[in-house]
Enzyme design. Structure first.
Site, mmCIF file in Angstrom:
data_model
loop_
_atom_site.group_PDB
_atom_site.id
_atom_site.type_symbol
_atom_site.label_atom_id
_atom_site.label_comp_id
_atom_site.label_asym_id
_atom_site.label_seq_id
_atom_site.Cartn_x
_atom_site.Cartn_y
_atom_site.Cartn_z
ATOM 1 N N SER A 1 -12.866 -7.483 18.563
ATOM 2 C CA SER A 1 -13.168 -6.543 19.640
ATOM 3 C C SER A 1 -13.133 -5.091 19.182
ATOM 4 O O SER A 1 -12.478 -4.735 18.205
ATOM 5 C CB SER A 1 -12.193 -6.733 20.808
ATOM 6 O OG SER A 1 -10.865 -6.479 20.404
ATOM 7 N N ASP B 1 1.330 -8.124 16.182
ATOM 8 C CA ASP B 1 0.774 -8.905 15.071
ATOM 9 C C ASP B 1 -0.216 -8.101 14.232
ATOM 10 O O ASP B 1 -0.622 -8.557 13.163
ATOM 11 C CB ASP B 1 0.079 -10.165 15.601
ATOM 12 C CG ASP B 1 -1.186 -9.848 16.388
ATOM 13 O OD1 ASP B 1 -2.233 -10.461 16.105
ATOM 14 O OD2 ASP B 1 -1.138 -8.989 17.289
ATOM 15 N N ARG C 1 -12.514 -2.343 31.828
ATOM 16 C CA ARG C 1 -11.121 -2.516 32.226
ATOM 17 C C ARG C 1 -10.590 -1.290 32.969
ATOM 18 O O ARG C 1 -9.393 -1.086 33.067
ATOM 19 C CB ARG C 1 -10.266 -2.825 30.996
ATOM 20 C CG ARG C 1 -10.680 -4.124 30.314
ATOM 21 C CD ARG C 1 -9.915 -4.395 29.031
ATOM 22 N NE ARG C 1 -10.297 -5.679 28.452
ATOM 23 C CZ ARG C 1 -9.850 -6.145 27.287
ATOM 24 N NH1 ARG C 1 -9.003 -5.417 26.571
ATOM 25 N NH2 ARG C 1 -10.247 -7.316 26.838
ATOM 26 N N ASP D 1 3.446 -6.221 21.989
ATOM 27 C CA ASP D 1 2.035 -6.515 22.157
ATOM 28 C C ASP D 1 1.947 -7.858 22.885
ATOM 29 O O ASP D 1 2.943 -8.580 22.995
ATOM 30 C CB ASP D 1 1.391 -6.585 20.765
ATOM 31 C CG ASP D 1 -0.017 -7.121 20.782
ATOM 32 O OD1 ASP D 1 -0.823 -6.653 21.605
ATOM 33 O OD2 ASP D 1 -0.312 -8.026 19.970
ATOM 34 N N ASP E 1 -12.640 -1.270 21.185
ATOM 35 C CA ASP E 1 -12.219 -0.645 22.436
ATOM 36 C C ASP E 1 -12.698 0.800 22.493
ATOM 37 O O ASP E 1 -12.666 1.516 21.485
ATOM 38 C CB ASP E 1 -10.691 -0.643 22.558
ATOM 39 C CG ASP E 1 -10.097 -2.042 22.580
ATOM 40 O OD1 ASP E 1 -10.766 -2.957 23.097
ATOM 41 O OD2 ASP E 1 -8.972 -2.216 22.085
ATOM 42 N N ASP F 1 -1.493 -10.292 23.122
ATOM 43 C CA ASP F 1 -2.328 -11.301 22.470
ATOM 44 C C ASP F 1 -1.876 -11.570 21.042
ATOM 45 O O ASP F 1 -1.736 -10.649 20.229
ATOM 46 C CB ASP F 1 -3.791 -10.856 22.460
ATOM 47 C CG ASP F 1 -4.517 -11.262 23.732
ATOM 48 O OD1 ASP F 1 -3.857 -11.806 24.640
ATOM 49 O OD2 ASP F 1 -5.740 -11.038 23.817
#
Length: 264
Positions: A192, A225, A141, A24, A194, A26
């Site tokens: 967030s 994480d 995105r 991952d 998605d 972030d």
């Protein structure tokens, strides 16, 4: 499907049974929307020189480029790096001079407009349309639309403190999901939500990567994480990858050192 901290794992066994090291981005390799720090740049670059490495992020290719690709050092072997932004709904490989698109699953303009309208309407109805923001609240995105309560570039601590028990994200996701039954709506990072085509998550990324390389998903070690059920990294484990959890980039740095100490 058990996920352990890397410090509780048999690292020799993990390295022996792993063909691809997936990460991952972030809050794993770097703080949210920030470039990797010099120590991580050194380790991550070195890892690409010694193994196949996959970067599977919920972020856009532009953000992945800013955080990772543009800061790799001279030891990096880009041909060993598999870049899968927007939760694997896009896949890029290095062609010797640039990052070439292998595939993408983009949303059409009408769907984008419908998703953005639903996210904004329900966020306002639920009292989640925050006044103070850093960057856009809703970002297209290409293959994924992401709502970020305080904006895409909010400080990490602001994001972390916004929804510590995930109730806000879950409420928004449930409301939007009712509008968009044919799309996948899920909690993303700390603040967030998605929205993408159904089936587009890190499980899809892991399966596509395994297929592209002619390996089994169990041959992939994925580190993130948010590796508990409901977290946006956990689908990689559900797809069959071995899962390792880290708490932050500092913890991930320790994992990198442990891997590099064991790889030829």
């Amino acid at each position: 499907m058990k996920v352990r901290s890397w410090t509780a794992c048999d690292m020799d066994e993990l390295c022996r049974t792993t063909k691809v090291y997936g990460f991952d981005l972030d809050n794993t390799l770097a703080s949210s929307k920030q470039p990797m720090k010099p120590a991580m740049i050194e380790r991550f670059s070195a890892l690409t020189a010694r193994a196949e490495v996959a970067l599977i992020s919920g972020g856009s290719m532009d953000v992945v480029t800013l955080q990772v690709l543009d800061v790799l050092d001279g030891t990096a072997d880009r041909t060993h790096l598999h870049v899968m932004p927007t939760s694997g709904s896009r896949y890029y490989r290095w062609n010797g001079s640039a990052w070439a698109l292998v595939y993408s699953h983009d949303l059409d303009p009408d769907t984008v407009a419908t998703v953005e309208s639903s996210l904004e309407r329900h966020a306002k109805e639920l009292g989640l349309w925050e006044d103070r923001v850093w960057g856009p609240r809703i970002e297209n995105r290409g293959s994924q639309i992401t709502f970020s309560a305080h904006g895409q570039y909010a400080p990490v601590e602001v994001k972390r403190q916004w929804d510590p028990d995930n109730r806000k994200k879950q409420a928004l996701a449930e409301a939007v999901r009712a509008d968009l039954p044919d799309l996948k709506v899920r909690s993303g990072g700390y603040s967030s939500v998605d929205v993408s085509l159904n089936g587009m998550d890190k499980a899809y990324a892991v399966r596509q990567l395994a297929s592209a390389l002619g390996i089994e998903t169990r041959d992939i070690l994925f580190t993130g994480d948010r590796m508990t059920p409901g977290g946006n990294d956990y689908p990689a484990v559900e797809a069959g990858a071995k899962g390792v959890s880290v708490t932050d980039p500092g913890d991930a740095l320790g994992l990198m050192d442990a891997l590099l100490a064991r790889l030829p």
